[in-house]
Design a protein around this motif. Structure first.
Motif, PDB file in Angstrom:
ATOM      1  N   GLN A 165     -14.267 -65.138 -47.696  1.00 43.61           N
ATOM      2  CA  GLN A 165     -13.331 -65.132 -46.329  1.00 43.61           C
ATOM      3  C   GLN A 165     -13.538 -64.111 -45.464  1.00 43.61           C
ATOM      4  O   GLN A 165     -13.594 -64.727 -44.307  1.00 43.61           O
ATOM      5  CB  GLN A 165     -11.700 -65.069 -46.729  1.00 43.61           C
ATOM      6  CG  GLN A 165     -11.493 -66.438 -47.699  1.00 43.61           C
ATOM      7  CD  GLN A 165      -9.749 -65.965 -48.462  1.00 43.61           C
ATOM      8  OE1 GLN A 165      -9.223 -65.198 -48.099  1.00 43.61           O
ATOM      9  NE2 GLN A 165      -9.474 -67.040 -49.046  1.00 43.61           N
ATOM     10  N   SER A 166     -13.735 -62.956 -45.692  1.00 42.98           N
ATOM     11  CA  SER A 166     -14.232 -62.040 -44.946  1.00 42.98           C
ATOM     12  C   SER A 166     -15.375 -62.008 -44.244  1.00 42.98           C
ATOM     13  O   SER A 166     -15.584 -61.869 -43.070  1.00 42.98           O
ATOM     14  CB  SER A 166     -14.206 -60.544 -45.534  1.00 42.98           C
ATOM     15  OG  SER A 166     -14.562 -59.300 -44.632  1.00 42.98           O
ATOM     16  N   GLU A 190      -4.437 -64.090 -41.762  1.00 46.42           N
ATOM     17  CA  GLU A 190      -5.359 -62.901 -41.497  1.00 46.42           C
ATOM     18  C   GLU A 190      -6.396 -63.374 -40.930  1.00 46.42           C
ATOM     19  O   GLU A 190      -6.733 -62.817 -39.807  1.00 46.42           O
ATOM     20  CB  GLU A 190      -5.609 -62.265 -42.875  1.00 46.42           C
ATOM     21  CG  GLU A 190      -6.647 -61.147 -42.598  1.00 46.42           C
ATOM     22  CD  GLU A 190      -7.205 -60.256 -43.651  1.00 46.42           C
ATOM     23  OE1 GLU A 190      -7.779 -59.474 -43.495  1.00 46.42           O
ATOM     24  OE2 GLU A 190      -6.910 -60.730 -44.974  1.00 46.42           O
ATOM     25  N   GLU A 191      -7.038 -64.478 -41.079  1.00 47.34           N
ATOM     26  CA  GLU A 191      -8.411 -65.018 -40.557  1.00 47.34           C
ATOM     27  C   GLU A 191      -7.842 -65.604 -39.122  1.00 47.34           C
ATOM     28  O   GLU A 191      -8.524 -65.176 -38.109  1.00 47.34           O
ATOM     29  CB  GLU A 191      -9.056 -66.158 -41.176  1.00 47.34           C
ATOM     30  CG  GLU A 191      -8.154 -67.339 -41.178  1.00 47.34           C
ATOM     31  CD  GLU A 191      -8.865 -68.416 -42.266  1.00 47.34           C
ATOM     32  OE1 GLU A 191      -9.961 -67.996 -42.989  1.00 47.34           O
ATOM     33  OE2 GLU A 191      -8.842 -69.685 -42.224  1.00 47.34           O
ATOM     34  N   GLU A 193      -5.259 -64.013 -37.217  1.00 44.83           N
ATOM     35  CA  GLU A 193      -4.862 -63.106 -36.723  1.00 44.83           C
ATOM     36  C   GLU A 193      -6.177 -62.290 -36.205  1.00 44.83           C
ATOM     37  O   GLU A 193      -6.329 -61.808 -34.995  1.00 44.83           O
ATOM     38  CB  GLU A 193      -4.268 -62.059 -37.329  1.00 44.83           C
ATOM     39  CG  GLU A 193      -2.778 -62.256 -37.530  1.00 44.83           C
ATOM     40  CD  GLU A 193      -1.712 -61.390 -38.192  1.00 44.83           C
ATOM     41  OE1 GLU A 193      -1.077 -60.672 -37.149  1.00 44.83           O
ATOM     42  OE2 GLU A 193      -1.643 -60.903 -39.266  1.00 44.83           O
ATOM     43  N   ARG A 194      -7.302 -62.229 -36.966  1.00 46.44           N
ATOM     44  CA  ARG A 194      -8.414 -61.393 -36.711  1.00 46.44           C
ATOM     45  C   ARG A 194      -9.444 -62.187 -35.810  1.00 46.44           C
ATOM     46  O   ARG A 194     -10.273 -61.653 -35.286  1.00 46.44           O
ATOM     47  CB  ARG A 194      -9.108 -61.213 -38.149  1.00 46.44           C
ATOM     48  CG  ARG A 194      -8.328 -60.099 -38.901  1.00 46.44           C
ATOM     49  CD  ARG A 194      -8.914 -59.950 -40.131  1.00 46.44           C
ATOM     50  NE  ARG A 194     -10.264 -59.257 -40.016  1.00 46.44           N
ATOM     51  CZ  ARG A 194     -11.257 -59.239 -41.347  1.00 46.44           C
ATOM     52  NH1 ARG A 194     -10.550 -59.316 -42.361  1.00 46.44           N
ATOM     53  NH2 ARG A 194     -12.359 -58.700 -40.848  1.00 46.44           N
ATOM     54  N   SER A 257       4.156 -59.331 -38.344  1.00 46.03           N
ATOM     55  CA  SER A 257       2.758 -59.940 -38.651  1.00 46.03           C
ATOM     56  C   SER A 257       2.885 -61.416 -38.220  1.00 46.03           C
ATOM     57  O   SER A 257       3.817 -61.979 -38.142  1.00 46.03           O
ATOM     58  CB  SER A 257       2.530 -59.944 -40.283  1.00 46.03           C
ATOM     59  OG  SER A 257       3.383 -60.756 -40.892  1.00 46.03           O
ATOM     60  N   GLU A 259       2.332 -63.981 -40.061  1.00 48.64           N
ATOM     61  CA  GLU A 259       3.007 -64.587 -41.007  1.00 48.64           C
ATOM     62  C   GLU A 259       4.564 -64.664 -41.041  1.00 48.64           C
ATOM     63  O   GLU A 259       4.981 -65.752 -41.158  1.00 48.64           O
ATOM     64  CB  GLU A 259       2.708 -64.350 -42.536  1.00 48.64           C
ATOM     65  CG  GLU A 259       3.149 -64.983 -43.550  1.00 48.64           C
ATOM     66  CD  GLU A 259       2.629 -64.422 -45.118  1.00 48.64           C
ATOM     67  OE1 GLU A 259       2.973 -65.284 -45.955  1.00 48.64           O
ATOM     68  OE2 GLU A 259       1.884 -63.580 -45.207  1.00 48.64           O
TER      69      GLU A 259
END
Length: 272
Positions: A165-166, A190-191, A193-194, A257, A259
């Protein structure tokens, strides 16, 4: 410049299911995060963009081309990962990638090898014997290996472990640096957001917000002022909570966040 555009899209399956008056756009060089729980309408919207579904009303265009009438031209220049990838199960991964390259009439050998190495995928085994994660990696390689300028990705990291994923997040960041346009639906906050510049949230087939990631966070930032008994306690409290001290008062700012913001919109439940 607007690359992907959806205007007042409607697809009514009855019983409150479908998408209703959905509108948003994705600009050139932008990554757009498309969020919503299962059944909210993300995949239905994406299928209209891919020309798999004809609109009941409204309009979908990519680079000015009608997504239904000119779908062959559009599909030839996209990178696409479906939410549920269908393969020729008796093929090996190598045979499948060769088939895709021949179908697209491209020579993607160098890019293909780089992606296979990045995602640690040996494509020689038969697809029917591959794990969910291996199949997802194969889908990623197939979508990216012809170096498309536009990427439409429906739950692209489903089944990948955190390391992969990273690596996928890094891949999207690199594609953005090269001016690629990305529409990505995801459950992985997270993906989004990033990687994403703007975010659209869909609920029960209707868009409930479309705004920049920064504006979304700013709107869901809260400040609280706490009164302490003395300045010594206030200083300690400010240090512990990264607050701003003013005498015996300390102001603390909290940023939710993505989420947490998402769950706020959905009333704290998955709303599936």
């Amino acid at each position: 410049m607007c690359v992907i555009k959806i205007e007042n899209l409607v697809r009514d399956y009855g019983g409150g299911n479908g998408v209703f008056d959905v509108s948003f756009h994705v600009n050139k060089g932008e990554a757009f995060g498309f969020l919503g729980p299962n059944g909210a309408g993300k995949t239905t919207t994406i299928r209209h963009l891919m020309g798999f579904l004809k609109t009941q009303s409204g309009k979908c265009t990519i680079e000015g081309l009608d997504c239904w009438k000119e779908r062959e031209m559009i599909q030839a220049r996209l990178g696409y990962i479906p939410g549920e990838i269908s393969f020729f199960e008796d093929m090996t991964g190598t045979e499948f990638l060769k088939f895709i390259a021949e179908y697209r009439k491209i020579d993607a050998q160098n890019r293909k090898e780089e992606l296979l190495e990045r995602f640690e995928l040996n494509p020689k085994s038969r697809i029917k014997k591959m794990s969910k994660g291996m199949k997802q990696k194969l889908g990623i390689v197939a979508a990216f290996m012809h170096d498309p300028d536009i990427l439409i990705l429906d739950e692209p990291t489903s089944g990948l472990d955190p390391l992969m994923q990273s690596r996928f997040i890094r891949l999207i960041a690199e594609e953005k640096e090269h001016g690629k346009t990305v529409l990505m639906s995801s459950h992985m906050f997270e993906e989004v957001e990033r990687t994403c510049d703007r975010i659209g949230i869909i609920q029960k087939g209707r868009m409930i917000t479309v705004e920049s990631a920064a504006a979304l966070h700013e709107r869901h930032t809260r400040s609280y002022t706490v009164a302490l008994e003395n300045e010594t306690d206030a200083k300690a409290f400010a240090a512990d909570f990264d607050g701003i001290q003013n005498g015996t008062n300390v102001t603390v700012t909290t940023k939710q966040s993505l989420e947490e913001i998402f769950m706020n919109y959905y009333g704290g439940s998955k709303n599936d």
